[in-house]
Design a protein around this motif. Structure first.
Motif, PDB file in Angstrom:
ATOM      1  N   HIS A  30       0.719  -1.230   0.114  1.00  0.00           N
ATOM      2  CA  HIS A  30       0.102  -0.037   0.011  1.00  0.00           C
ATOM      3  C   HIS A  30       1.049   1.415   0.060  1.00  0.00           C
ATOM      4  O   HIS A  30       1.910   1.112   0.486  1.00  0.00           O
ATOM      5  CB  HIS A  30      -0.956  -0.215   1.271  1.00  0.00           C
ATOM      6  N   LEU A  31       0.379   2.266  -0.480  1.00  0.00           N
ATOM      7  CA  LEU A  31       0.677   3.488  -0.057  1.00  0.00           C
ATOM      8  C   LEU A  31       1.095   4.042   1.318  1.00  0.00           C
ATOM      9  O   LEU A  31       0.423   3.644   1.990  1.00  0.00           O
ATOM     10  CB  LEU A  31       0.077   4.715  -0.903  1.00  0.00           C
ATOM     11  N   MET A  32       2.195   4.557   1.737  1.00  0.00           N
ATOM     12  CA  MET A  32       2.541   4.963   2.884  1.00  0.00           C
ATOM     13  C   MET A  32       1.743   6.212   3.253  1.00  0.00           C
ATOM     14  O   MET A  32       1.476   6.960   2.290  1.00  0.00           O
ATOM     15  CB  MET A  32       3.835   5.563   3.344  1.00  0.00           C
ATOM     16  N   LYS A  33       0.970   6.347   4.360  1.00  0.00           N
ATOM     17  CA  LYS A  33       0.586   7.689   4.644  1.00  0.00           C
ATOM     18  C   LYS A  33       1.002   8.133   5.964  1.00  0.00           C
ATOM     19  O   LYS A  33       1.815   7.847   6.545  1.00  0.00           O
ATOM     20  CB  LYS A  33      -0.959   7.075   5.220  1.00  0.00           C
ATOM     21  N   ILE A  34       0.435   9.648   6.168  1.00  0.00           N
ATOM     22  CA  ILE A  34       1.086  10.224   7.250  1.00  0.00           C
ATOM     23  C   ILE A  34       1.127   9.302   8.667  1.00  0.00           C
ATOM     24  O   ILE A  34       1.588   9.324   9.369  1.00  0.00           O
ATOM     25  CB  ILE A  34       0.653  11.672   7.433  1.00  0.00           C
ATOM     26  N   GLU A  35      -0.149   8.901   8.831  1.00  0.00           N
ATOM     27  CA  GLU A  35      -0.469   7.904  10.012  1.00  0.00           C
ATOM     28  C   GLU A  35       0.592   6.770  10.092  1.00  0.00           C
ATOM     29  O   GLU A  35       1.071   6.500  11.172  1.00  0.00           O
ATOM     30  CB  GLU A  35      -2.023   7.396   9.671  1.00  0.00           C
ATOM     31  N   ASP A  36       0.927   6.356   8.923  1.00  0.00           N
ATOM     32  CA  ASP A  36       1.931   5.045   9.001  1.00  0.00           C
ATOM     33  C   ASP A  36       3.499   5.693   9.640  1.00  0.00           C
ATOM     34  O   ASP A  36       3.999   5.063  10.352  1.00  0.00           O
ATOM     35  CB  ASP A  36       2.158   4.450   7.509  1.00  0.00           C
ATOM     36  N   ALA A  69       3.859   8.291  11.133  1.00  0.00           N
ATOM     37  CA  ALA A  69       3.864   8.889  12.630  1.00  0.00           C
ATOM     38  C   ALA A  69       3.807   7.410  13.478  1.00  0.00           C
ATOM     39  O   ALA A  69       4.550   7.371  14.483  1.00  0.00           O
ATOM     40  CB  ALA A  69       2.268   9.409  13.040  1.00  0.00           C
ATOM     41  N   ARG A  70       3.484   6.400  13.073  1.00  0.00           N
ATOM     42  CA  ARG A  70       3.340   5.153  14.032  1.00  0.00           C
ATOM     43  C   ARG A  70       4.843   4.665  13.775  1.00  0.00           C
ATOM     44  O   ARG A  70       5.177   4.130  15.225  1.00  0.00           O
ATOM     45  CB  ARG A  70       2.372   4.091  13.561  1.00  0.00           C
ATOM     46  N   LEU A  71       5.455   4.702  12.777  1.00  0.00           N
ATOM     47  CA  LEU A  71       6.557   3.976  13.062  1.00  0.00           C
ATOM     48  C   LEU A  71       7.687   4.797  13.691  1.00  0.00           C
ATOM     49  O   LEU A  71       8.632   4.520  14.457  1.00  0.00           O
ATOM     50  CB  LEU A  71       7.118   3.864  11.574  1.00  0.00           C
ATOM     51  N   ALA A  72       7.691   6.384  13.705  1.00  0.00           N
ATOM     52  CA  ALA A  72       8.374   7.287  14.259  1.00  0.00           C
ATOM     53  C   ALA A  72       7.807   7.655  15.802  1.00  0.00           C
ATOM     54  O   ALA A  72       8.680   7.975  16.532  1.00  0.00           O
ATOM     55  CB  ALA A  72       8.294   8.508  13.631  1.00  0.00           C
ATOM     56  N   SER A 107       3.171  12.157  16.661  1.00  0.00           N
ATOM     57  CA  SER A 107       2.057  12.450  16.159  1.00  0.00           C
ATOM     58  C   SER A 107       1.909  12.648  14.776  1.00  0.00           C
ATOM     59  O   SER A 107       2.950  13.132  14.018  1.00  0.00           O
ATOM     60  CB  SER A 107       1.425  13.794  16.971  1.00  0.00           C
ATOM     61  N   LYS A 108       0.673  12.759  13.891  1.00  0.00           N
ATOM     62  CA  LYS A 108       0.501  12.801  12.772  1.00  0.00           C
ATOM     63  C   LYS A 108       1.007  14.564  12.590  1.00  0.00           C
ATOM     64  O   LYS A 108       1.668  14.596  11.411  1.00  0.00           O
ATOM     65  CB  LYS A 108      -0.972  12.736  12.160  1.00  0.00           C
ATOM     66  N   SER A 109       0.623  15.129  13.387  1.00  0.00           N
ATOM     67  CA  SER A 109       1.033  16.705  13.358  1.00  0.00           C
ATOM     68  C   SER A 109       2.597  16.868  13.127  1.00  0.00           C
ATOM     69  O   SER A 109       3.173  17.721  12.363  1.00  0.00           O
ATOM     70  CB  SER A 109       0.649  17.475  14.509  1.00  0.00           C
ATOM     71  N   ALA A 110       3.238  16.220  14.115  1.00  0.00           N
ATOM     72  CA  ALA A 110       4.732  16.328  13.938  1.00  0.00           C
ATOM     73  C   ALA A 110       5.439  15.660  12.589  1.00  0.00           C
ATOM     74  O   ALA A 110       6.280  16.216  11.913  1.00  0.00           O
ATOM     75  CB  ALA A 110       5.356  15.357  14.939  1.00  0.00           C
ATOM     76  N   VAL A 111       4.691  14.773  12.003  1.00  0.00           N
ATOM     77  CA  VAL A 111       5.169  14.212  10.555  1.00  0.00           C
ATOM     78  C   VAL A 111       4.794  15.287   9.506  1.00  0.00           C
ATOM     79  O   VAL A 111       5.702  15.525   8.845  1.00  0.00           O
ATOM     80  CB  VAL A 111       4.473  12.929  10.172  1.00  0.00           C
ATOM     81  N   SER A 112       3.505  16.012   9.567  1.00  0.00           N
ATOM     82  CA  SER A 112       3.436  17.067   8.941  1.00  0.00           C
ATOM     83  C   SER A 112       4.306  18.178   8.732  1.00  0.00           C
ATOM     84  O   SER A 112       4.626  18.842   7.903  1.00  0.00           O
ATOM     85  CB  SER A 112       1.752  17.633   9.123  1.00  0.00           C
ATOM     86  N   LEU A 113       4.527  18.656  10.159  1.00  0.00           N
ATOM     87  CA  LEU A 113       5.456  19.623  10.122  1.00  0.00           C
ATOM     88  C   LEU A 113       6.857  19.234   9.820  1.00  0.00           C
ATOM     89  O   LEU A 113       7.437  20.336   8.786  1.00  0.00           O
ATOM     90  CB  LEU A 113       5.649  20.011  11.895  1.00  0.00           C
ATOM     91  N   LYS A 118      14.621  12.220  12.196  1.00  0.00           N
ATOM     92  CA  LYS A 118      13.899  11.037  12.557  1.00  0.00           C
ATOM     93  C   LYS A 118      12.755  10.471  11.514  1.00  0.00           C
ATOM     94  O   LYS A 118      12.784   9.418  10.996  1.00  0.00           O
ATOM     95  CB  LYS A 118      13.478  10.582  13.913  1.00  0.00           C
ATOM     96  N   ILE A 119      11.932  11.420  11.628  1.00  0.00           N
ATOM     97  CA  ILE A 119      10.750  11.378  10.741  1.00  0.00           C
ATOM     98  C   ILE A 119      11.087  11.191   9.136  1.00  0.00           C
ATOM     99  O   ILE A 119      10.589  10.313   8.513  1.00  0.00           O
ATOM    100  CB  ILE A 119       9.957  12.383  11.006  1.00  0.00           C
ATOM    101  N   LEU A 120      11.827  12.255   8.968  1.00  0.00           N
ATOM    102  CA  LEU A 120      12.367  12.394   7.299  1.00  0.00           C
ATOM    103  C   LEU A 120      13.091  11.046   6.864  1.00  0.00           C
ATOM    104  O   LEU A 120      12.975  10.696   5.845  1.00  0.00           O
ATOM    105  CB  LEU A 120      13.232  13.608   7.187  1.00  0.00           C
ATOM    106  N   ARG A 121      13.984  10.292   7.819  1.00  0.00           N
ATOM    107  CA  ARG A 121      14.710   9.349   7.607  1.00  0.00           C
ATOM    108  C   ARG A 121      13.715   8.061   7.553  1.00  0.00           C
ATOM    109  O   ARG A 121      13.503   7.111   6.305  1.00  0.00           O
ATOM    110  CB  ARG A 121      15.633   8.782   8.615  1.00  0.00           C
ATOM    111  N   ILE A 122      12.773   7.911   8.290  1.00  0.00           N
ATOM    112  CA  ILE A 122      11.774   6.708   8.271  1.00  0.00           C
ATOM    113  C   ILE A 122      10.774   7.040   6.790  1.00  0.00           C
ATOM    114  O   ILE A 122      10.684   5.974   6.291  1.00  0.00           O
ATOM    115  CB  ILE A 122      10.913   6.761   9.553  1.00  0.00           C
ATOM    116  N   ALA A 123      10.558   8.218   6.476  1.00  0.00           N
ATOM    117  CA  ALA A 123       9.427   8.410   5.423  1.00  0.00           C
ATOM    118  C   ALA A 123      10.417   8.037   4.300  1.00  0.00           C
ATOM    119  O   ALA A 123       9.931   7.443   3.402  1.00  0.00           O
ATOM    120  CB  ALA A 123       9.271   9.941   5.438  1.00  0.00           C
ATOM    121  N   ARG A 124      11.774   8.649   4.112  1.00  0.00           N
ATOM    122  CA  ARG A 124      12.610   8.166   3.088  1.00  0.00           C
ATOM    123  C   ARG A 124      12.663   6.648   2.953  1.00  0.00           C
ATOM    124  O   ARG A 124      12.552   5.949   1.687  1.00  0.00           O
ATOM    125  CB  ARG A 124      13.832   8.600   2.984  1.00  0.00           C
ATOM    126  N   GLU A 125      12.989   5.986   4.206  1.00  0.00           N
ATOM    127  CA  GLU A 125      13.296   4.619   3.985  1.00  0.00           C
ATOM    128  C   GLU A 125      11.967   3.543   3.632  1.00  0.00           C
ATOM    129  O   GLU A 125      12.069   2.668   2.743  1.00  0.00           O
ATOM    130  CB  GLU A 125      13.551   3.908   5.464  1.00  0.00           C
TER     131      GLU A 125
END
Length: 67
Positions: free
Chosen positions: A20-26, A28-31, A34-40, A55-62
């Protein structure tokens, strides 16, 4: 415009191989944030520490997150 569409299609096909496509919620859960922190972090806005942002950007990239 065509190149953007092609890149999107390639990204979607690549992600579908993962289920599936990753979502902000995904992300946020891995990191464990909050979803707000991922958005920021993704939007380069202030309000979170550099450590959390990295940390968030690394996880998103991975995970191949596509905003």
């Amino acid at each position: 415009m065509l190149s953007v569409i092609l890149l999107f299609i390639v990204a979607v096909v690549f992600q579908q191989g993962r289920g599936h496509l990753m979502k902000i919620e995904d992300i946020a859960r891995l990191a464990n944030v909050s979803k707000s922190a991922v958005s920021l972090a993704i939007n380069g806005k202030p309000g979170i520490s550099e450590e959390t942002r990295n940390k968030i950007l690394r996880i998103a990239r991975e995970q191949g997150y596509i905003p």
